[in-house]
Design a protein around this motif. Sequence first.
Motif, PDB file in Angstrom:
ATOM      1  N   ILE A   5       0.749  -1.173   0.197  1.00  0.00           N
ATOM      2  CA  ILE A   5       0.146  -0.085   0.038  1.00  0.00           C
ATOM      3  C   ILE A   5       0.802   1.260  -0.006  1.00  0.00           C
ATOM      4  O   ILE A   5       1.814   1.308   0.945  1.00  0.00           O
ATOM      5  N   VAL A   6       0.569   2.241  -1.031  1.00  0.00           N
ATOM      6  CA  VAL A   6       1.451   3.357  -0.774  1.00  0.00           C
ATOM      7  C   VAL A   6       0.387   4.353  -0.540  1.00  0.00           C
ATOM      8  O   VAL A   6      -0.639   4.672  -0.984  1.00  0.00           O
ATOM      9  N   THR A   7       0.987   5.079   0.599  1.00  0.00           N
ATOM     10  CA  THR A   7      -0.209   6.375   0.954  1.00  0.00           C
ATOM     11  C   THR A   7       0.751   7.545   1.075  1.00  0.00           C
ATOM     12  O   THR A   7       2.019   7.652   1.211  1.00  0.00           O
ATOM     13  N   THR A   9      -0.763  10.195   2.728  1.00  0.00           N
ATOM     14  CA  THR A   9      -1.463  10.781   3.720  1.00  0.00           C
ATOM     15  C   THR A   9      -1.122   9.853   4.972  1.00  0.00           C
ATOM     16  O   THR A   9      -1.588  10.342   6.382  1.00  0.00           O
ATOM     17  N   ALA A  10      -0.132   9.127   5.126  1.00  0.00           N
ATOM     18  CA  ALA A  10       0.321   8.381   6.240  1.00  0.00           C
ATOM     19  C   ALA A  10      -0.522   7.536   6.997  1.00  0.00           C
ATOM     20  O   ALA A  10      -0.367   7.284   8.180  1.00  0.00           O
ATOM     21  N   THR A  11      -1.683   7.219   6.241  1.00  0.00           N
ATOM     22  CA  THR A  11      -2.854   6.408   6.861  1.00  0.00           C
ATOM     23  C   THR A  11      -3.467   5.541   6.018  1.00  0.00           C
ATOM     24  O   THR A  11      -3.368   5.787   4.543  1.00  0.00           O
ATOM     25  N   VAL A  12      -3.692   4.187   6.762  1.00  0.00           N
ATOM     26  CA  VAL A  12      -4.202   3.211   6.028  1.00  0.00           C
ATOM     27  C   VAL A  12      -5.682   3.113   6.492  1.00  0.00           C
ATOM     28  O   VAL A  12      -5.566   3.151   7.638  1.00  0.00           O
ATOM     29  N   VAL A  13      -6.591   2.674   5.822  1.00  0.00           N
ATOM     30  CA  VAL A  13      -7.830   2.446   6.088  1.00  0.00           C
ATOM     31  C   VAL A  13      -8.371   0.892   5.979  1.00  0.00           C
ATOM     32  O   VAL A  13      -7.931   0.366   4.930  1.00  0.00           O
ATOM     33  N   VAL A  14      -9.036   0.473   6.859  1.00  0.00           N
ATOM     34  CA  VAL A  14      -9.667  -0.798   6.511  1.00  0.00           C
ATOM     35  C   VAL A  14     -11.283  -0.600   6.995  1.00  0.00           C
ATOM     36  O   VAL A  14     -11.591   0.000   8.072  1.00  0.00           O
ATOM     37  N   TYR A  15     -11.997  -0.945   5.861  1.00  0.00           N
ATOM     38  CA  TYR A  15     -13.659  -0.567   6.244  1.00  0.00           C
ATOM     39  C   TYR A  15     -14.211  -1.499   5.431  1.00  0.00           C
ATOM     40  O   TYR A  15     -13.704  -1.894   4.417  1.00  0.00           O
ATOM     41  N   ASP A  16     -15.842  -1.863   5.760  1.00  0.00           N
ATOM     42  CA  ASP A  16     -16.705  -2.190   4.664  1.00  0.00           C
ATOM     43  C   ASP A  16     -17.366  -0.967   4.199  1.00  0.00           C
ATOM     44  O   ASP A  16     -17.895  -0.107   4.707  1.00  0.00           O
ATOM     45  N   LEU A  17     -17.360  -0.926   2.780  1.00  0.00           N
ATOM     46  CA  LEU A  17     -17.776   0.233   2.001  1.00  0.00           C
ATOM     47  C   LEU A  17     -19.387   0.451   2.513  1.00  0.00           C
ATOM     48  O   LEU A  17     -19.683   1.647   2.457  1.00  0.00           O
ATOM     49  N   ASP A  54       4.262   9.026   5.417  1.00  0.00           N
ATOM     50  CA  ASP A  54       4.120   8.604   4.054  1.00  0.00           C
ATOM     51  C   ASP A  54       4.786   7.570   3.638  1.00  0.00           C
ATOM     52  O   ASP A  54       5.886   7.551   4.003  1.00  0.00           O
ATOM     53  N   GLY A  55       4.349   6.804   2.423  1.00  0.00           N
ATOM     54  CA  GLY A  55       5.489   5.929   1.868  1.00  0.00           C
ATOM     55  C   GLY A  55       4.742   4.533   1.640  1.00  0.00           C
ATOM     56  O   GLY A  55       3.386   4.476   1.444  1.00  0.00           O
ATOM     57  N   GLU A  56       5.620   3.590   1.346  1.00  0.00           N
ATOM     58  CA  GLU A  56       5.235   2.323   0.685  1.00  0.00           C
ATOM     59  C   GLU A  56       5.135   1.233   2.018  1.00  0.00           C
ATOM     60  O   GLU A  56       6.150   1.172   2.677  1.00  0.00           O
ATOM     61  N   GLY A  82     -19.593  -8.371   3.715  1.00  0.00           N
ATOM     62  CA  GLY A  82     -19.023  -9.658   3.646  1.00  0.00           C
ATOM     63  C   GLY A  82     -17.681  -9.314   2.900  1.00  0.00           C
ATOM     64  O   GLY A  82     -16.775 -10.083   2.237  1.00  0.00           O
ATOM     65  N   GLN A  83     -17.354  -8.013   2.795  1.00  0.00           N
ATOM     66  CA  GLN A  83     -16.146  -7.424   2.071  1.00  0.00           C
ATOM     67  C   GLN A  83     -15.518  -6.348   3.225  1.00  0.00           C
ATOM     68  O   GLN A  83     -16.047  -5.480   3.458  1.00  0.00           O
ATOM     69  N   PHE A  84     -13.993  -6.351   3.195  1.00  0.00           N
ATOM     70  CA  PHE A  84     -13.265  -5.263   3.819  1.00  0.00           C
ATOM     71  C   PHE A  84     -12.538  -4.738   2.878  1.00  0.00           C
ATOM     72  O   PHE A  84     -11.866  -5.429   1.896  1.00  0.00           O
ATOM     73  N   PHE A  85     -12.303  -3.514   2.601  1.00  0.00           N
ATOM     74  CA  PHE A  85     -11.420  -2.575   1.891  1.00  0.00           C
ATOM     75  C   PHE A  85     -10.291  -2.465   2.636  1.00  0.00           C
ATOM     76  O   PHE A  85     -10.277  -2.002   3.883  1.00  0.00           O
ATOM     77  N   ILE A  86      -8.979  -2.686   2.101  1.00  0.00           N
ATOM     78  CA  ILE A  86      -7.544  -2.275   2.805  1.00  0.00           C
ATOM     79  C   ILE A  86      -6.961  -1.572   1.972  1.00  0.00           C
ATOM     80  O   ILE A  86      -6.429  -1.993   1.078  1.00  0.00           O
ATOM     81  N   GLY A  87      -6.831  -0.143   2.201  1.00  0.00           N
ATOM     82  CA  GLY A  87      -5.895   0.470   1.130  1.00  0.00           C
ATOM     83  C   GLY A  87      -5.424   1.916   1.768  1.00  0.00           C
ATOM     84  O   GLY A  87      -5.794   2.018   2.974  1.00  0.00           O
TER      85      GLY A  87
END
Length: 149
Positions: A5-7, A9-17, A54-56, A82-87
């Motif tokens: 994951i390349v950000t 914003t120095a932040t990764v999110v995990v959530y169900d849309l 920030d970064g990879e 039934g799905q999570f997005f991680i990005g």
Amino acid sequence: MQTTIVTDTATVVVYDLGCLKHRVADDCDWWSIAQDELKEVNCGNACFLNLGCDGEFITTLVDAVPNDCAVIRSILVKNISGQFFIGAAEWVSGDGLEPTDEYGSFINVSKGVYQLKAGLRANELFISLKIVNEQANNYFGDLVRLNEL
């Protein structure tokens, strides 16, 4: 599962849309307002992981977060689709758009409430997800940070 994951914003999110449908019409950076981000985390609608830079990041789903991570956080997050997005958090729902697999990874899970544990070791982000029999209520007073004790 392992992904990079390349950000910016120095932040990764995990959530169900499905849990952030009410944010699709908001500005694309609605979550950069700390109280809005914290509200969604405390309601269990999303997990924003502030990484400190920030970064990879090599992101790996694991059964257990390694104990040698400097900081390990535990967050309850719900899943209704039934799905999570991680990005990268810059792709969270907003501005009329939702993320696609071009900007992160989708994982299939059972619907329910999950205990998400996350830890950071250099540029490696470890995430574990365990379904639990709890309400998805968190009580953070500040943003979820993985870069400080």
